[in-house]
Scaffold this active site. Structure first.
Site, PDB file in Angstrom:
ATOM      1  N   LYS A  24       9.733  -0.513  14.170  1.00 57.48           N
ATOM      2  CA  LYS A  24      10.360  -0.156  13.275  1.00 57.48           C
ATOM      3  C   LYS A  24      11.184   1.133  13.178  1.00 57.48           C
ATOM      4  O   LYS A  24      12.690   1.286  12.735  1.00 57.48           O
ATOM      5  CB  LYS A  24       8.999   0.772  11.848  1.00 57.48           C
TER       6      LYS A  24
ATOM      7  N   HIS B 107      -3.432 -33.375  16.894  1.00 56.26           N
ATOM      8  CA  HIS B 107      -2.414 -33.963  17.344  1.00 56.26           C
ATOM      9  C   HIS B 107      -1.022 -32.937  18.076  1.00 56.26           C
ATOM     10  O   HIS B 107       0.279 -33.576  18.033  1.00 56.26           O
ATOM     11  CB  HIS B 107      -1.605 -34.735  16.412  1.00 56.26           C
TER      12      HIS B 107
ATOM     13  N   LYS C 248       0.858  -0.900  -0.105  1.00 62.66           N
ATOM     14  CA  LYS C 248      -0.415  -0.284  -0.189  1.00 62.66           C
ATOM     15  C   LYS C 248       0.991   1.141  -0.667  1.00 62.66           C
ATOM     16  O   LYS C 248       0.700   2.756  -1.222  1.00 62.66           O
ATOM     17  CB  LYS C 248      -1.228  -0.284   0.971  1.00 62.66           C
TER      18      LYS C 248
ATOM     19  N   GLU D  91      -4.594  -6.814  14.894  1.00 64.54           N
ATOM     20  CA  GLU D  91      -3.810  -4.866  14.262  1.00 64.54           C
ATOM     21  C   GLU D  91      -4.384  -4.838  14.417  1.00 64.54           C
ATOM     22  O   GLU D  91      -4.482  -3.170  14.962  1.00 64.54           O
ATOM     23  CB  GLU D  91      -3.581  -5.033  13.180  1.00 64.54           C
TER      24      GLU D  91
ATOM     25  N   GLY E 268      -4.983  -2.280   5.474  1.00 66.12           N
ATOM     26  CA  GLY E 268      -3.720  -2.767   4.298  1.00 66.12           C
ATOM     27  C   GLY E 268      -4.857  -5.044   4.737  1.00 66.12           C
ATOM     28  O   GLY E 268      -4.341  -5.495   3.916  1.00 66.12           O
ATOM     29  N   ARG E 269      -5.366  -4.649   6.018  1.00 68.37           N
ATOM     30  CA  ARG E 269      -5.483  -6.358   6.838  1.00 68.37           C
ATOM     31  C   ARG E 269      -6.641  -6.172   5.842  1.00 68.37           C
ATOM     32  O   ARG E 269      -7.567  -6.948   6.151  1.00 68.37           O
ATOM     33  CB  ARG E 269      -5.466  -6.368   7.891  1.00 68.37           C
TER      34      ARG E 269
ATOM     35  N   GLU F 179      10.772  -4.248   4.239  1.00 72.59           N
ATOM     36  CA  GLU F 179      10.291  -6.149   3.692  1.00 72.59           C
ATOM     37  C   GLU F 179      10.788  -5.985   2.852  1.00 72.59           C
ATOM     38  O   GLU F 179      10.916  -6.574   1.758  1.00 72.59           O
ATOM     39  CB  GLU F 179      10.160  -6.913   4.542  1.00 72.59           C
TER      40      GLU F 179
HETATM   41  O1  F6P Z   1       2.778  -4.225   9.887  1.00 71.14           O
HETATM   42  C1  F6P Z   1       2.119  -3.479  10.008  1.00 71.14           C
HETATM   43  C2  F6P Z   1       1.690  -3.116   8.100  1.00 71.14           C
HETATM   44  O2  F6P Z   1       1.131  -1.536   8.337  1.00 71.14           O
HETATM   45  C3  F6P Z   1       0.459  -3.758   7.940  1.00 71.14           C
HETATM   46  O3  F6P Z   1      -1.123  -2.982   8.611  1.00 71.14           O
HETATM   47  C4  F6P Z   1       0.387  -3.763   6.568  1.00 71.14           C
HETATM   48  O4  F6P Z   1      -0.076  -4.829   6.484  1.00 71.14           O
HETATM   49  C5  F6P Z   1       1.596  -4.206   6.369  1.00 71.14           C
HETATM   50  O5  F6P Z   1       2.924  -3.599   7.256  1.00 71.14           O
HETATM   51  C6  F6P Z   1       2.129  -3.401   4.803  1.00 71.14           C
HETATM   52  O6  F6P Z   1       2.759  -2.512   4.479  1.00 71.14           O
HETATM   53  P1  F6P Z   1       2.518  -2.297   3.113  1.00 71.14           P
HETATM   54  O7  F6P Z   1       1.113  -2.429   1.988  1.00 71.14           O
HETATM   55  O8  F6P Z   1       2.301  -0.013   3.214  1.00 71.14           O
HETATM   56  O9  F6P Z   1       3.499  -2.949   2.246  1.00 71.14           O
END
Ligand code: F6P
Length: 550
Positions: A515, A376, A202, A345, A259-260, A208
């Protein structure tokens, strides 16, 4: 929105407290069924694509009556209507919350033209990718989604769930972790020419995702993969950042999609490529059907509201801190991870919408594994541990499992489906009924040969307290439509408990501090073994840094 009182200041909360002391604390499911054999009929709830049996929960008619009052007093319906209308209910970020608009037919929700413009473009692209997979001189074989959190868990869960509908010529990979082992293991399986990378973020700033995308680009260029624009696309609300990265084909979405809650948006591109445009529209339609139910059903018959209210009952009155999810369909193996982010979250908050500290618990820990695997591993604790953990069983009546090989294989798979369902039912039954010490003793009246303990002691070990609650969610089949309805059900359930708790379920400030500190520590790790730390860190972190830099 703020004209509604906080839940702990309502008359219904006080009534629930009294009801809990009088009837809730000692509530016994076995006695409740003996008193009222029609509990299944009374506490079974139908909603689009889903039937839910609430009868094995520690509730009676009065509990649900007080909980429905609580929803009304807390203004859950008003907040829901505000969400659907596009009000900025995510108040700490000043944003609307309109993932429901992403699955509403054209012209019937805010921002429809933008939404359907992107949807049509994305589905057109997905179909073109499927054609590229089908033939040509250099066909695509691998789709690699690079994203994390909501940009990973939703699409990954849905692609696995709908594997029976997916294009068998394409392999789907989901890379999320900043740990290079994740992407390296995927890159080893493919070649640049046969790979499409989807950079899903987003913000297009997530550490990452950008690190993995850079690695993928370096690998692609080193392997002479051809034009980047043919092999990299982005799903993002930050089109400029994607362009600076070198991606020209971008499917956008908006800051009012959390995001979620984003698998319905361009973040759903891997799902659309996997199953195709029409099934993707069926996924949206299933979710929309659940939206309509949530928007219109009275509280007492509103399934997402009832589930969210029972969650509040368990969390704030019984004091249960956890809920386990057990999907009895292997395709739903990533559902617990998806729900973990969705719920924890969203509702893992400690202040109300006005920033005042809460005096009551919020999000439970949500966790689980597909059945029967969990049986199990950790079901021992669910049956005989010292904590009561409500379990949510998700059963799917019909199986789509097929492996070729004729009638014998078909019969064997059909039997496995019956075994799967029997296992799910049996676990829910065992949790509820338990086994008394007397029953255990009657079954094994003698001590075990070779053991030093007597029969009564052994019976104590073999006793199950029972009265452990569970909910059974029933789908007829796992289809794009029913999956859409199921996910929307979960979203609105989380909305309901968050609304009762008076929190902002749509921000996530709790992920920021780690972060920031990570960004400060990275240069200290990169500084080399003998470098003096440029800034003061706590002694434990400093000691660990010394060991890691060795
Ligand atoms: O972990 C925080 C967060 O902002 C989540 O809410 C989101 O889904 C994820 O990081 C990824 O964010 P982005 O889509 O901006 O890379």
């Amino acid at each position: 929105m703020n004209r509604f009182p906080r839940c702990d200041a309502t008359a219904a909360w006080a009534a629930l407290r009294g009801h809990f002391e009088a009837h809730g604390r000692e509530f016994d499911l076995r006695e409740a069924f003996a008193r009222d054999p029609s509990r299944f009929e009374r506490f079974g709830v139908e909603a689009p694509e889903v039937f839910v049996d609430l009868s094995k929960n520690l509730v009676d008619a009065a509990t649900l009556h007080f909980l429905a009052d609580l929803a009304r007093e807390c203004g859950v319906e008003a907040l829901r209507d505000a969400m659907f209308a596009g009000a900025a209910i995510n108040n700490t970020e000043g944003r609307a919350v309109l993932h429901t608009a992403l699955r509403t037919p054209p012209g019937k929700a805010p921002l429809s033209a933008e939404v359907h413009g992107v949807l049509d473009a994305m589905l057109g692209f997905a179909e073109a990718v499927r054609v590229r997979a089908a033939g040509g001189e250099r066909p695509l074989r691998h789709i690699v989604n690079i994203g994390i959190g909501g940009s990973d868990l939703g699409p990954q869960m849905a692609v696995a769930a709908l594997a029976q509908y997916a294009d068998p010529q394409l392999a789907f990979h989901f890379v999320s972790n900043v740990d290079g082992h994740d992407i390296a293991s995927v890159l080893r399986q493919t070649t640049p020419a046969e790979t499409l990378f989807i950079v899903a973020s987003k913000t297009f700033t997530t550490q990452e995702t950008i690190a993995n995308a850079e690695t993928a680009k370096a690998w692609f260029l080193a392997g002479g993969g051809g034009p980047i624009e043919d092999h990299f696309v982005a799903a993002t609300s930050n089109v400029d950042a994607a362009a600076r990265f070198g991606i020209s084909r971008t499917f956008g979405f908006w800051d009012w999609v959390g995001g979620r809650y984003s698998l319905w948006s361009a973040i759903g591109l891997p799902i659309a490529i996997a199953i195709g445009a029409d099934p993707f529209r069926a996924l949206l339609a299933g979710a929309h059907a659940m939206d309509e139910h949530f928007a219109s059903a009275p509280v007492e018959k509103n399934l997402p509201m009832l589930l969210g209210l029972v969650d509040v009952w368990y969390r704030n009155f019984h004091g249960f801190t956890s809920r386990s999810v057990a999907p009895y369909h292997h395709g739903l193996k990533r559902l617990p991870a998806f729900l973990q982010q969705l719920e924890m979250e969203s509702n893992g908050k400690r202040v109300d919408r006005d920033g005042h500290a809460l005096t009551y618990g919020t999000s439970p820990v949500v966790w689980g594994e597909p059945g029967t695997n969990g049986q199990h591993a950790y079901f021992q604790m669910l049956h005989q541990g010292t904590d009561t953990i409500p379990v949510e069983f998700i059963l799917v009546r019909e199986s789509d499992a097929s492996a070729g090989g004729g009638t014998d294989v078909r019969d064997a798979l059909a039997r496995q489906q019956r075994m799967l369902l029997a296992n799910g039912l049996a676990q829910a039954q065992a949790l509820m009924l338990g086994r008394s010490a007397a029953e255990a003793l009657a079954e094994h009246p003698a001590a075990v040969a070779g053991s030093s303990i007597d029969a009564a002691t052994l019976a104590a070990h073999r006793t199950f307290p029972g009265n452990r609650p569970s909910t059974t969610v029933l789908l007829d089949r796992l289809t794009p439509r029913s999956l859409g309805a199921l996910i929307a059900l979960c979203e609105h359930r989380v909305f309901t408990s968050g609304a009762i708790w008076g929190i902002d379920s749509f921000d996530q400030w709790g992920v920021e501090l780690g972060k920031e500190l990570g960004a400060r520590l990275l240069p200290l790790l990169e500084a080399g073994a003998n470098a003096t730390a440029a800034e003061a860190v706590d002694p434990s972190t400093a000691g660990l840094l010394r060991k890691l830099r060795r």
